[in-house]
Design a protein around this motif. Structure first.
Motif, short mmCIF file in Angstrom:
data_model
loop_
_atom_site.label_atom_id
_atom_site.label_comp_id
_atom_site.label_asym_id
_atom_site.label_seq_id
_atom_site.Cartn_x
_atom_site.Cartn_y
_atom_site.Cartn_z
N TYR A 9 0.86 -1.18 0.00
CA TYR A 9 0.00 0.00 0.00
C TYR A 9 0.89 1.23 0.00
CZ TYR A 9 -3.72 -3.27 1.13
OH TYR A 9 -4.61 -4.31 1.09
N THR A 10 0.67 2.12 -0.96
CA THR A 10 1.58 3.23 -1.21
C THR A 10 0.82 4.44 -1.72
OG1 THR A 10 3.63 3.78 -2.38
CG2 THR A 10 2.08 2.38 -3.56
N LYS A 11 1.54 5.49 -2.03
CA LYS A 11 0.99 6.66 -2.73
C LYS A 11 2.16 7.33 -3.46
CE LYS A 11 1.68 10.18 0.81
NZ LYS A 11 1.12 11.31 1.53
N ILE A 12 1.83 8.20 -4.38
CA ILE A 12 2.90 8.92 -5.07
C ILE A 12 3.47 10.01 -4.15
CG2 ILE A 12 2.07 8.44 -7.41
CD1 ILE A 12 0.85 11.25 -7.44
N HIS A 13 4.67 10.45 -4.44
CA HIS A 13 5.36 11.47 -3.64
C HIS A 13 5.51 11.04 -2.18
CE1 HIS A 13 4.98 13.86 -7.18
NE2 HIS A 13 3.67 13.95 -7.08
N CYS A 14 6.00 9.82 -1.98
CA CYS A 14 6.18 9.27 -0.63
C CYS A 14 7.59 8.68 -0.54
CB CYS A 14 5.12 8.21 -0.38
SG CYS A 14 5.38 7.24 1.12
N PRO A 15 8.54 9.45 0.00
CA PRO A 15 9.92 8.96 0.10
C PRO A 15 10.06 7.65 0.86
CG PRO A 15 9.85 11.31 0.55
CD PRO A 15 8.42 10.83 0.47
N LEU A 16 9.29 7.47 1.94
CA LEU A 16 9.34 6.19 2.68
C LEU A 16 8.88 5.03 1.80
CD1 LEU A 16 8.02 6.70 6.33
CD2 LEU A 16 10.29 5.97 5.62
#
Length: 81
Positions: A9-16
């Motif tokens: 589970y992710t999103k764009i613009h997420c360095p982690l």
């Protein structure tokens, strides 16, 4: 036993998330598994559930880790038969 599927589970613009994805790709070199990336911003329920936790790793329907991902936790979940 077949190859396990890991849900990321992710999103764009997420360095982690980017860092965790690189760790998962490295882990794929030693353990065969698939990565299904899910953008939480495309589902309101997921956004509400995981908004402050991402990235979240799920294997076999179980949330394994979130935030700063522990490769050891993921490896254990993928190799625990």
């Amino acid at each position: 036993m077949g190859i396990k599927n890991l849900i990321f589970y992710t999103k764009i613009h997420c360095p982690l998330c980017d860092k965790a994805h690189k760790l998962l790709q490295e882990l794929q070199k030693e353990i065969p598994f698939t990565i299904e990336s899910v953008d939480i911003y495309k589902d309101d329920v997921l956004l509400e559930k995981y908004g402050l936790m991402i990235p979240v790793i799920e294997v076999d329907g179980v949330e394994i880790d979130y935030g700063i991902i522990s490769i050891d936790k993921v490896k254990k979940a993928l190799t625990n038969f």
